[in-house]
Motif scaffolding. Sequence first.
Motif, PDB file in Angstrom:
ATOM      1  N   LEU A 252       0.821  -1.209   0.000  1.00 11.38           N
ATOM      2  CA  LEU A 252       0.000   0.000   0.000  1.00 11.38           C
ATOM      3  C   LEU A 252       0.855   1.259   0.000  1.00 11.38           C
ATOM      4  O   LEU A 252       1.973   1.275   0.532  1.00 11.38           O
ATOM      5  N   SER A 253       0.302   2.309  -0.579  1.00 12.91           N
ATOM      6  CA  SER A 253       0.922   3.628  -0.489  1.00 12.91           C
ATOM      7  C   SER A 253       0.993   4.066   0.972  1.00 12.91           C
ATOM      8  O   SER A 253       0.070   3.825   1.752  1.00 12.91           O
ATOM      9  N   LYS A 254       2.075   4.718   1.332  1.00  9.03           N
ATOM     10  CA  LYS A 254       2.234   5.224   2.698  1.00  9.03           C
ATOM     11  C   LYS A 254       1.538   6.570   2.893  1.00  9.03           C
ATOM     12  O   LYS A 254       1.507   7.087   4.012  1.00  9.03           O
ATOM     13  N   ASN A 255       0.995   7.122   1.807  1.00  9.94           N
ATOM     14  CA  ASN A 255       0.407   8.462   1.879  1.00  9.94           C
ATOM     15  C   ASN A 255      -1.091   8.473   1.605  1.00  9.94           C
ATOM     16  O   ASN A 255      -1.648   9.498   1.214  1.00  9.94           O
ATOM     17  N   LEU A 256      -1.752   7.346   1.817  1.00 16.12           N
ATOM     18  CA  LEU A 256      -3.195   7.292   1.606  1.00 16.12           C
ATOM     19  C   LEU A 256      -3.921   8.191   2.600  1.00 16.12           C
ATOM     20  O   LEU A 256      -3.603   8.214   3.793  1.00 16.12           O
ATOM     21  N   THR A 257      -4.900   8.929   2.089  1.00 19.48           N
ATOM     22  CA  THR A 257      -5.744   9.752   2.952  1.00 19.48           C
ATOM     23  C   THR A 257      -7.224   9.432   2.768  1.00 19.48           C
ATOM     24  O   THR A 257      -8.046   9.834   3.576  1.00 19.48           O
ATOM     25  N   ASP A 258      -7.554   8.709   1.706  1.00 25.19           N
ATOM     26  CA  ASP A 258      -8.948   8.389   1.405  1.00 25.19           C
ATOM     27  C   ASP A 258      -9.017   6.925   0.980  1.00 25.19           C
ATOM     28  O   ASP A 258      -8.577   6.566  -0.112  1.00 25.19           O
ATOM     29  N   VAL A 259      -9.554   6.085   1.861  1.00 25.81           N
ATOM     30  CA  VAL A 259      -9.618   4.645   1.599  1.00 25.81           C
ATOM     31  C   VAL A 259     -11.080   4.240   1.496  1.00 25.81           C
ATOM     32  O   VAL A 259     -11.846   4.377   2.449  1.00 25.81           O
ATOM     33  N   GLY A 260     -11.476   3.747   0.338  1.00 27.73           N
ATOM     34  CA  GLY A 260     -12.872   3.481   0.048  1.00 27.73           C
ATOM     35  C   GLY A 260     -13.434   2.255   0.740  1.00 27.73           C
ATOM     36  O   GLY A 260     -12.709   1.374   1.216  1.00 27.73           O
ATOM     37  N   MET A 261     -14.748   2.194   0.758  1.00 28.26           N
ATOM     38  CA  MET A 261     -15.474   1.064   1.324  1.00 28.26           C
ATOM     39  C   MET A 261     -15.203  -0.203   0.511  1.00 28.26           C
ATOM     40  O   MET A 261     -15.261  -0.195  -0.713  1.00 28.26           O
ATOM     41  N   TYR A 262     -14.892  -1.297   1.213  1.00 29.54           N
ATOM     42  CA  TYR A 262     -14.689  -2.602   0.582  1.00 29.54           C
ATOM     43  C   TYR A 262     -13.688  -2.531  -0.576  1.00 29.54           C
ATOM     44  O   TYR A 262     -13.853  -3.202  -1.595  1.00 29.54           O
ATOM     45  N   SER A 263     -12.661  -1.719  -0.424  1.00 32.40           N
ATOM     46  CA  SER A 263     -11.708  -1.521  -1.517  1.00 32.40           C
ATOM     47  C   SER A 263     -10.953  -2.803  -1.877  1.00 32.40           C
ATOM     48  O   SER A 263     -10.522  -2.969  -3.018  1.00 32.40           O
ATOM     49  N   PHE A 264     -10.801  -3.731  -0.899  1.00 31.16           N
ATOM     50  CA  PHE A 264     -10.137  -5.010  -1.171  1.00 31.16           C
ATOM     51  C   PHE A 264     -11.041  -6.182  -0.773  1.00 31.16           C
ATOM     52  O   PHE A 264     -10.560  -7.254  -0.406  1.00 31.16           O
ATOM     53  N   TYR A 265     -12.317  -5.990  -0.889  1.00 33.33           N
ATOM     54  CA  TYR A 265     -13.305  -6.969  -0.432  1.00 33.33           C
ATOM     55  C   TYR A 265     -13.122  -8.317  -1.125  1.00 33.33           C
ATOM     56  O   TYR A 265     -12.937  -8.392  -2.336  1.00 33.33           O
ATOM     57  N   THR A 266     -13.163  -9.384  -0.352  1.00 31.00           N
ATOM     58  CA  THR A 266     -13.054 -10.800  -0.744  1.00 31.00           C
ATOM     59  C   THR A 266     -11.652 -11.209  -1.196  1.00 31.00           C
ATOM     60  O   THR A 266     -11.451 -12.360  -1.573  1.00 31.00           O
ATOM     61  N   THR A 267     -10.680 -10.318  -1.159  1.00 25.77           N
ATOM     62  CA  THR A 267      -9.331 -10.726  -1.549  1.00 25.77           C
ATOM     63  C   THR A 267      -8.682 -11.510  -0.410  1.00 25.77           C
ATOM     64  O   THR A 267      -8.915 -11.222   0.770  1.00 25.77           O
TER      65      THR A 267
END
Length: 440
Positions: A194-209
Amino acid sequence: MKKLTIVMAVIGCIMAEVLAMSVSAEETTTQPDYANYGTDHCCDWTDDTTEGTTFYDDEWIDGTSHCVPDEDEYYDGTSGEYNGFHWAYSNHTLTISGNGKLQKENIYDVCPWSDFAMYVHKLVIEDGVTTIGSYVFVYFTNLEEVSIPNTVTSIEESAFYGNCNLKSIVIPDSVRKIGDYAFASCDNLRDVTLSKNLTDVGMYSFYTTPWYCSIQPEGAENVLTIYNDILFQASRVQGDFVIPDGIRVIANHAVYQQDFMTSVTIPDSVEYIGTNAFENCLSMETITIPEGVKRIGHSTFMGCNKLKNITYPASLEYLGFQQYSENLQSLTFLNPNCKIEEQIMITPYVGTIYGYPNSTAEAVTKENGWAFIPLEGETENVPEVAGDANNDGRMSLVDVVQVHKMLQTRKAPPKSCDMNKDNKVNVIDLSLMKQRLFNE
């Protein structure tokens, strides 16, 4: 008699031709139309009893680990233009080049590479692309490798949804936003950087992975899914919920619908609170938002019917659209320059808004006809937004242009534009303003 003979001969010829066509049709094996296989024919259609084979609608494909055979000669070597970007496909590799936001014109638009998405094994996005738009690379069911450049700052909703052969992904530190469902249903995705500078992480962005499943702990209550400094999800929360120190980002919908949670304490390490982060927490009565929080997304407290008072800290630079419950008694804004999107109250709202005179909070209050009580003290004593030259509560390109013109004409820019805190505003501060604006 001759006419009858001729007619019989013609009929005989026709029957012979029909019979020959019938025999030919029986001897010809019809190949399945793989180009029309949809998302239902993804990587799960395998038979464990036969090693090295993949099963499709009564057809066996021997010796391949992919969902479809390599019958892409029609598309190999093709290229074209799409919304200002150049694309080229060769040897199972799709390359995208251009500058700016790579996105569809609308939700119904179809990207030209969708026709051969099932054949793509490698995706190369070249330098210059800043946004990977919604749904642009969905259902690349044989995609195994993705190269994302460090010019990308945003990966939008469902950008890589359903890429079921993708096993790893490196998201560069330039990326600040990952949208809802961006990598959801990538059922073999096990390795994520992952990026170390995330400020906006969406709902279920990695769902079921598998990767997301691997970072989910087990427990009876207060089960927190945390990776690096991001709180992805909180579940089975009861009573007073204290978010652990070190969390920097609370993701979208992270603490959604926790019916037995009565209060929330947020540590001062948190800088960003996502959209719908505390939505429908029906029993939550109090929340403590500390200094250090810079941005709060929209609909954060929607459906929190027992929440009566909220204080937004002086560090808050942006507050998204909010819809509060009818029981809300007061809102307090400690930053007079906070950019405040539309705030909706149950009409008629009988509570009170507290803020500094001539602040954005007062402007919103007057616009809606709500009661406003000024806080004691002068507005100047409240921290300013760094780089906000025109005093509109945020730093934007307008401020950069204004400071540039002021320096050219030897006028002194506002103190808020002293980005490096050396008690003077010069070209160094202007450069820092540009850099910050680019990063945002």
